[in-house]
Design an enzyme around this catalytic site. Structure first.
Site, PDB file in Angstrom:
ATOM      1  N   SER A  41      32.420  46.024  35.053  1.00  0.00           N
ATOM      2  CA  SER A  41      33.126  47.261  35.330  1.00  0.00           C
ATOM      3  C   SER A  41      34.214  47.052  36.351  1.00  0.00           C
ATOM      4  O   SER A  41      34.164  46.151  37.187  1.00  0.00           O
ATOM      5  CB  SER A  41      32.147  48.313  35.846  1.00  0.00           C
ATOM      6  OG  SER A  41      31.759  47.953  37.155  1.00  0.00           O
ATOM      7  N   LYS A  42      35.193  47.940  36.234  1.00  0.00           N
ATOM      8  CA  LYS A  42      36.316  47.949  37.143  1.00  0.00           C
ATOM      9  C   LYS A  42      35.843  48.236  38.561  1.00  0.00           C
ATOM     10  O   LYS A  42      36.392  47.749  39.521  1.00  0.00           O
ATOM     11  CB  LYS A  42      37.251  49.081  36.699  1.00  0.00           C
ATOM     12  CG  LYS A  42      38.690  48.640  36.557  1.00  0.00           C
ATOM     13  CD  LYS A  42      39.605  49.816  36.518  1.00  0.00           C
ATOM     14  CE  LYS A  42      39.686  50.433  35.132  1.00  0.00           C
ATOM     15  NZ  LYS A  42      40.761  51.359  34.957  1.00  0.00           N
ATOM     16  N   ARG A  43      34.805  49.048  38.641  1.00  0.00           N
ATOM     17  CA  ARG A  43      34.350  49.456  39.961  1.00  0.00           C
ATOM     18  C   ARG A  43      33.796  48.280  40.756  1.00  0.00           C
ATOM     19  O   ARG A  43      33.967  48.177  41.956  1.00  0.00           O
ATOM     20  CB  ARG A  43      33.290  50.553  39.849  1.00  0.00           C
ATOM     21  CG  ARG A  43      33.880  51.947  39.931  1.00  0.00           C
ATOM     22  CD  ARG A  43      32.818  52.995  39.759  1.00  0.00           C
ATOM     23  NE  ARG A  43      32.154  52.894  38.470  1.00  0.00           N
ATOM     24  CZ  ARG A  43      30.874  52.618  38.312  1.00  0.00           C
ATOM     25  NH1 ARG A  43      30.087  52.449  39.341  1.00  0.00           N
ATOM     26  NH2 ARG A  43      30.361  52.545  37.101  1.00  0.00           N
TER      27      ARG A  43
END
Ligand code: GLU
Length: 477
Positions: free
Chosen positions: A253-255
């Site tokens: 994920s980008k997070r």
């Protein structure tokens, strides 16, 4: 379908990300390993999610990584145009055919109606999918609503009670129950096709032999298989690549991670390292070999060695791999690629000889291109000792060392590695100091820090005059 033709089909909704690059790379390696063709197709039918410049960025990132496609926007080819928004007529023609054969139907339900329907299904703990209320409209009712200009979509009528078999080259036979498949929207109210219709139509007309894409598309494959059947076409071979995972095994994920390829390149990861690292995210060679050039990958890659299990994105490994390429690539290459990072660090690039020596000393100690100027700063900026370091330089022992060099260096110019070695030995004896008391002030004077490269290299990088000037300056503090 004799010719191998694969496509990388990104949506221009942002930059090229790690997952996209893995798909592009496997497409590329598969095509190259079998003498096939690699096609770039831009899937821009979701008009709400378009990002300006995304297409240019995607193409640029692929080029930067040396993934040169055979056909695509800006490249050309016999199957173009390669941007879906330029192929609308084709999708409408095929949608029309599906309508005529009863495989597709108009749906006039408003977003509010659909929300309400879904809410009720959720409350009743039913499977959430379109309840087909528009399927029962008579042709006259449909015509009247079309004539009245009512907003509408076109839906695919999925078969009931049908089990779909996906023959996947990585996963083997996968059975998927069609009752889980919604009556997919094929043409949206803005007249644009959805991904599902456009991708199937294009894969057919572009004569794609193998659809290689992420595992997240596996659940859509029954719809695609059904579309092929309704349109009377032979489907391609299916290849669904394993997920890429975070360290905690959740989906990448980008997070939790930086996933933009462009930003990895900007940070100073080398294209050779990125390609090598990404190739191993799901594929592994028969032996335990770790390092492969793009060319070697093209010769070695097979789909048989792509695993089903998710691949963990391990940044530490990427750093390590980058460090390896930083050491192993030709010095000239690393020098050239590190130049922008000197600018970014606000450091003036020295003349060629000094630059080469510096980078040679720096690169085994760095993981990223951006680390190189950081390491080289000591050679480019005059030391400015403070606090404990200043105290050290002002001590009697230190003065002894520094004045010995000030007095003895000039008569030995020009210095070379051998001379530096013998001078250091001579100085150690003459001053009678222990190693630490001797080397610390010398290094502090030369490079402003107690630890650094060996002295012959340090003198060589600084040059005779600069070395002497720095020692003199330190003695005067
Ligand atoms: N446009 C889709 C995406 O962005 C492509 C999926 C496919 O390869 O079929 O992932």
């Amino acid at each position: 379908m004799s010719q191998i033709r694969v496509r990388f089909a990104p949506s221009p909704t942002g930059y090229l990300h790690i997952g996209g690059l893995r798909t592009a790379l496997y497409d590329y390696l598969f095509a190259r390993s079998l003498g096939g063709k690699c096609i770039l197709r831009i899937e821009d039918t979701d008009r709400n999610r378009l990002v300006e410049d995304a297409v240019e960025n995607l193409i640029q990132s692929l080029e930067q990584l040396d993934l040169h496609f055979d056909e695509g926007p800006g490249i050309g080819g016999d199957y173009g145009p390669y941007i879906q928004s330029e192929r609308l007529e084709l999708y409408h023609r095929e949608a029309e055919r599906l309508l005529e054969t009863g495989h597709a139907y108009y749906c006039f339900c408003t977003p509010e109606t659909l929300d309400e329907m879904r809410r009720k299904q959720q409350e009743a703990k039913e499977f959430v999918k379109y309840d087909r209320r528009c399927l029962n409209l008579t042709p006259e009712q449909v015509q009247a609503r079309l004539d009245a200009g009512e907003s509408h979509v076109l839906r695919l009528k999925m078969p009931d009670d049908h089990e779909f078999t996906v023959e996947d080259l990585i996963r083997g036979t996968v059975q998927i129950d069609a009752s889980q498949s919604d009556d997919q929207v094929l043409v949206k109210s803005d007249g644009f096709p959805t991904y599902h219709l456009a991708a199937v139509v294009d894969d057919h007309y572009m004569e794609i032999s193998h659809v290689i894409r992420g595992e997240e598309w596996l659940s859509s494959t029954p719809k695609h298989i059904w579309l092929y059947q309704c349109l009377g076409w032979e489907p391609p071979k299916w290849v669904h690549l394993p997920l890429i995972l975070n360290q905690d095994r959740s989906k990448l994920s980008k997070r939790m991670n930086d996933v933009s390829v462009e930003s990895y390149l900007q940070k100073g990861y080398l294209k050779e390292a990125l390609i090598n690292f990404i190739a191993l995210l799901g594929w592994h060679p028969a032996d335990d070999r770790e390092f492969y050039s793009l060319e070697e990958l093209c010769q070695t890659f097979t789909l048989e060695r792509v695993s089903k299990a998710g691949a963990v994105f391990d940044l530490t490994k990427l750093d390590w791999m980058n460090g390896h390429y930083l050491k192993e690539l030709p010095l000239e290459t690393i020098v050239e690629r590190s130049l922008p990072y000197f600018d970014a660090a606000g450091l003036k690039v020295p003349e060629k000889d000094k630059l080469h020596r510096m980078v040679e000393v720096a690169r085994p100690r760095c993981n990223l291109l951006a680390d190189i100027p950081v390491y080289c700063r000591m050679f480019l900026e005059t030391p400015n000792p403070q606090g404990k370091e200043l105290q050290n330089l002002q001590s009697e022992d230190s003065k002894k060392v520094l004045s010995w060099f000030v007095n003895n260096l000039p008569s030995h110019f020009p210095l070379d590695a051998e001379k530096v070695d013998s001078l250091v030995k001579e100085a150690l004896t003459a001053t009678g100091l222990k190693a630490k008391a001797f080397y610390t002030p010398l290094r502090l004077a030369l490079i402003g820090q107690a630890h650094g490269p060996d002295l012959p290299n340090t003198f060589a990088i600084l040059g005779d005059d600069e070395a002497l000037a720095r020692i003199q300056a330190a003695l005067e503090l």
